[in-house]
Motif scaffolding. Sequence first.
Motif, PDB file in Angstrom:
ATOM      1  N   GLY A  49       1.077  -1.372   0.452  1.00  0.00           N
ATOM      2  CA  GLY A  49      -0.006   0.417   0.057  1.00  0.00           C
ATOM      3  C   GLY A  49       0.734   1.095   0.185  1.00  0.00           C
ATOM      4  N   HIS A  50       2.415   1.004   0.119  1.00  0.00           N
ATOM      5  CA  HIS A  50       3.425   2.290   0.238  1.00  0.00           C
ATOM      6  C   HIS A  50       3.113   2.092  -0.889  1.00  0.00           C
ATOM      7  CE1 HIS A  50       3.248   3.471   4.545  1.00  0.00           C
ATOM      8  NE2 HIS A  50       3.044   1.924   4.972  1.00  0.00           N
ATOM      9  N   PRO A  51       3.947   3.774  -1.291  1.00  0.00           N
ATOM     10  CA  PRO A  51       4.421   4.098  -2.654  1.00  0.00           C
ATOM     11  C   PRO A  51       5.964   3.075  -2.590  1.00  0.00           C
ATOM     12  CG  PRO A  51       3.325   6.123  -2.182  1.00  0.00           C
ATOM     13  CD  PRO A  51       3.612   4.981  -0.724  1.00  0.00           C
ATOM     14  N   ILE A  52       5.904   2.862  -4.323  1.00  0.00           N
ATOM     15  CA  ILE A  52       7.281   2.134  -4.719  1.00  0.00           C
ATOM     16  C   ILE A  52       8.102   3.564  -5.250  1.00  0.00           C
ATOM     17  CG2 ILE A  52       8.922   0.388  -5.900  1.00  0.00           C
ATOM     18  CD1 ILE A  52       6.192  -1.015  -5.027  1.00  0.00           C
ATOM     19  N   VAL A  53       9.392   2.989  -4.971  1.00  0.00           N
ATOM     20  CA  VAL A  53      10.178   4.155  -6.402  1.00  0.00           C
ATOM     21  C   VAL A  53      11.318   3.063  -6.156  1.00  0.00           C
ATOM     22  CG1 VAL A  53       9.883   6.725  -5.079  1.00  0.00           C
ATOM     23  CG2 VAL A  53      11.647   5.416  -3.891  1.00  0.00           C
ATOM     24  N   LYS A  54      12.646   4.055  -7.507  1.00  0.00           N
ATOM     25  CA  LYS A  54      13.330   2.701  -7.512  1.00  0.00           C
ATOM     26  C   LYS A  54      14.714   3.943  -7.391  1.00  0.00           C
ATOM     27  CE  LYS A  54      12.017  -0.639 -11.034  1.00  0.00           C
ATOM     28  NZ  LYS A  54      12.672  -1.608 -10.252  1.00  0.00           N
ATOM     29  N   VAL A  55      15.412   3.214  -6.258  1.00  0.00           N
ATOM     30  CA  VAL A  55      16.831   3.643  -6.491  1.00  0.00           C
ATOM     31  C   VAL A  55      18.087   2.823  -6.635  1.00  0.00           C
ATOM     32  CG1 VAL A  55      18.527   4.702  -3.800  1.00  0.00           C
ATOM     33  CG2 VAL A  55      15.473   4.520  -4.931  1.00  0.00           C
ATOM     34  N   LEU A  56      18.560   3.329  -7.504  1.00  0.00           N
ATOM     35  CA  LEU A  56      19.762   2.263  -7.965  1.00  0.00           C
ATOM     36  C   LEU A  56      18.878   0.981  -8.775  1.00  0.00           C
ATOM     37  CD1 LEU A  56      23.160   2.365  -5.644  1.00  0.00           C
ATOM     38  CD2 LEU A  56      22.015   4.076  -7.218  1.00  0.00           C
ATOM     39  N   GLY A  57      17.803   1.016  -9.333  1.00  0.00           N
ATOM     40  CA  GLY A  57      17.049  -0.064  -9.841  1.00  0.00           C
ATOM     41  C   GLY A  57      16.977  -1.220  -9.232  1.00  0.00           C
ATOM     42  N   ARG A  58      16.808  -0.693  -7.499  1.00  0.00           N
ATOM     43  CA  ARG A  58      15.675  -1.437  -6.879  1.00  0.00           C
ATOM     44  C   ARG A  58      14.503  -0.714  -6.371  1.00  0.00           C
ATOM     45  NH1 ARG A  58      17.009  -5.705  -2.713  1.00  0.00           N
ATOM     46  NH2 ARG A  58      18.856  -6.307  -3.832  1.00  0.00           N
ATOM     47  N   ASP A  59      13.577  -1.630  -5.810  1.00  0.00           N
ATOM     48  CA  ASP A  59      12.146  -0.740  -5.627  1.00  0.00           C
ATOM     49  C   ASP A  59      12.517  -0.801  -4.120  1.00  0.00           C
ATOM     50  OD1 ASP A  59      11.319  -1.010  -8.396  1.00  0.00           O
ATOM     51  OD2 ASP A  59       9.744  -2.864  -7.899  1.00  0.00           O
ATOM     52  N   ILE A  60      11.853   0.214  -3.803  1.00  0.00           N
ATOM     53  CA  ILE A  60      12.297   1.057  -2.289  1.00  0.00           C
ATOM     54  C   ILE A  60      10.437   1.112  -1.563  1.00  0.00           C
ATOM     55  CG2 ILE A  60      12.834   2.363  -0.337  1.00  0.00           C
ATOM     56  CD1 ILE A  60      14.558   0.306  -1.403  1.00  0.00           C
ATOM     57  N   ARG A  61       9.592   0.797  -0.628  1.00  0.00           N
ATOM     58  CA  ARG A  61       8.588   0.939  -0.430  1.00  0.00           C
ATOM     59  C   ARG A  61       8.609   2.018   0.867  1.00  0.00           C
ATOM     60  NH1 ARG A  61       4.244  -0.946  -2.019  1.00  0.00           N
ATOM     61  NH2 ARG A  61       4.546  -3.739  -2.322  1.00  0.00           N
ATOM     62  N   VAL A  62       8.342   3.631   0.101  1.00  0.00           N
ATOM     63  CA  VAL A  62       8.270   4.934   0.695  1.00  0.00           C
ATOM     64  C   VAL A  62       7.485   5.701   1.696  1.00  0.00           C
ATOM     65  CG1 VAL A  62      10.221   5.107  -1.487  1.00  0.00           C
ATOM     66  CG2 VAL A  62       7.707   6.336  -1.201  1.00  0.00           C
TER      67      VAL A  62
ATOM     68  N   ASP B  31      18.202  10.895 -19.191  1.00  0.00           N
ATOM     69  CA  ASP B  31      17.195  10.937 -18.327  1.00  0.00           C
ATOM     70  C   ASP B  31      17.365  10.518 -17.075  1.00  0.00           C
ATOM     71  OD1 ASP B  31      16.300   8.442 -18.864  1.00  0.00           O
ATOM     72  OD2 ASP B  31      15.061   8.088 -19.860  1.00  0.00           O
ATOM     73  N   GLN B  32      16.127  10.546 -16.165  1.00  0.00           N
ATOM     74  CA  GLN B  32      16.882  10.135 -14.452  1.00  0.00           C
ATOM     75  C   GLN B  32      16.813   8.177 -14.494  1.00  0.00           C
ATOM     76  OE1 GLN B  32      13.793  12.726 -13.034  1.00  0.00           O
ATOM     77  NE2 GLN B  32      15.236  14.675 -12.411  1.00  0.00           N
ATOM     78  N   ALA B  33      15.939   8.412 -15.604  1.00  0.00           N
ATOM     79  CA  ALA B  33      15.133   6.278 -15.126  1.00  0.00           C
ATOM     80  C   ALA B  33      16.839   5.583 -15.411  1.00  0.00           C
ATOM     81  CB  ALA B  33      14.134   5.679 -16.081  1.00  0.00           C
ATOM     82  N   GLU B  34      17.460   6.032 -16.161  1.00  0.00           N
ATOM     83  CA  GLU B  34      18.404   6.235 -16.981  1.00  0.00           C
ATOM     84  C   GLU B  34      19.639   5.766 -16.158  1.00  0.00           C
ATOM     85  OE1 GLU B  34      20.884   3.140 -19.336  1.00  0.00           O
ATOM     86  OE2 GLU B  34      18.479   3.161 -19.574  1.00  0.00           O
ATOM     87  N   LEU B  35      19.804   6.967 -15.779  1.00  0.00           N
ATOM     88  CA  LEU B  35      20.861   7.235 -15.098  1.00  0.00           C
ATOM     89  C   LEU B  35      21.058   6.431 -13.163  1.00  0.00           C
ATOM     90  CD1 LEU B  35      23.232   9.335 -13.871  1.00  0.00           C
ATOM     91  CD2 LEU B  35      21.565  10.714 -13.184  1.00  0.00           C
ATOM     92  N   ASP B  36      19.845   6.216 -13.240  1.00  0.00           N
ATOM     93  CA  ASP B  36      19.640   5.329 -11.810  1.00  0.00           C
ATOM     94  C   ASP B  36      19.748   3.812 -12.380  1.00  0.00           C
ATOM     95  OD1 ASP B  36      18.448   5.596  -9.183  1.00  0.00           O
ATOM     96  OD2 ASP B  36      17.229   2.914 -10.627  1.00  0.00           O
ATOM     97  N   ARG B  37      19.661   3.603 -13.544  1.00  0.00           N
ATOM     98  CA  ARG B  37      19.814   2.437 -14.115  1.00  0.00           C
ATOM     99  C   ARG B  37      20.992   1.902 -14.101  1.00  0.00           C
ATOM    100  NH1 ARG B  37      21.080  -1.139 -17.699  1.00  0.00           N
ATOM    101  NH2 ARG B  37      21.312   0.733 -19.460  1.00  0.00           N
ATOM    102  N   ARG B  38      22.146   2.455 -14.590  1.00  0.00           N
ATOM    103  CA  ARG B  38      23.459   2.414 -14.900  1.00  0.00           C
ATOM    104  C   ARG B  38      24.256   2.782 -13.474  1.00  0.00           C
ATOM    105  NH1 ARG B  38      25.335   5.066 -20.646  1.00  0.00           N
ATOM    106  NH2 ARG B  38      23.668   4.268 -22.042  1.00  0.00           N
TER     107      ARG B  38
END
Length: 369
Positions: free
Chosen positions: A187-200, A325-332
Amino acid sequence: MASAQIQTLLRFLSQDVKVPLATAMGKTLELQKANLITIEQISKANLEILEGIFNDKKIAKQVLNAAKRISKKRGASDDTKSSPQKRNKSSKPLKKDSTPFEIESSLSLPSTAVNEDELSGTVVVTNRAPLVLAFAVCVLKYTMPEQPLSSRLSLAQAVVSANSRTKAASLGLEEGNSAEQEGWGEGHPIVKVLGRDIRVLKRWDYDPNEGKPPIETKTEDQSENTQDKQNQMPPLWGVDLEALRGKDSNHNTGRHQTTDNTLSIFRPESARSYLYRAFSKPAEEGKTAPKKKSVASIEDEKEECLGRILSAIDMVCQSWVPKLDQAELDRRAWSWYIRVRPDVQSGVQGWGEKGQVKLSDILALRRGI
């Protein structure tokens, strides 16, 4: 215009002025043609010239005001340049009624004034977990620029904890499902940090600039900033799901808790303290029975090492911001960490014994992967 100048201008426009990155990239060349290459030059520019470049009176004022503000801060910083690290380090405990701005200021991380050649020749000793933490904190500044430092530290620590749990499970040292696998945090939102899903957890009532001393009062700028905030993600906490599961088993408080007082989160103070302790200089070869260092000397050395490694990672991020872009920067970013992590035997708590990290290897990431 040199690459470093382009990166500085892009960072200034996108982060300090809050101009969309695509717009910032388009205006960089126009600023160059007007011989407005540095922030200092922009701070002394005629407002009409800036209006002609940005085609918007409000944005032109924001650019000019931000440049003046930064130039003024740099001038004050030069007057007290003798000990840059000590200025960043908070040694006094915060008051109970500290403002959000005071809290964010107390979490500031060190930087370094050394040139790139000296930075490239630096070697630090650490283990893998704090290096992940350092990468995450730096990368989040560009992938989630709206997040204050307290949030970036919390989210970065969440990544370290999740990776540590995964590593422990792969080594057979953790049995059973993780809290995430059991549905905790659902139920908590998820963001990606270094490609990993983090509950926030969203911090709707937190304004990191509350309590900030006013520099200039511009009604138009304030309305513009208000509009920006409405379109941004609010500050976030990384949720500590394992601690939340343990708390519920002890107190039967339920899974879906929604306040800072009852929900387990990763505290930014702990993440910051971990960074300050985690990096040191390698032992000098050929020396026996070195003179014992004072506690203050050891702390200063660790702080200098942290400042240098954060600066190196930041330079890598700056070099890629115009291209990704931001998503690709996080992935790399995770693959960058993999390339430079210390080559040690993996464990769990600290992910193994300490090893060396060459900052030249980090800086080389600017040439591509």
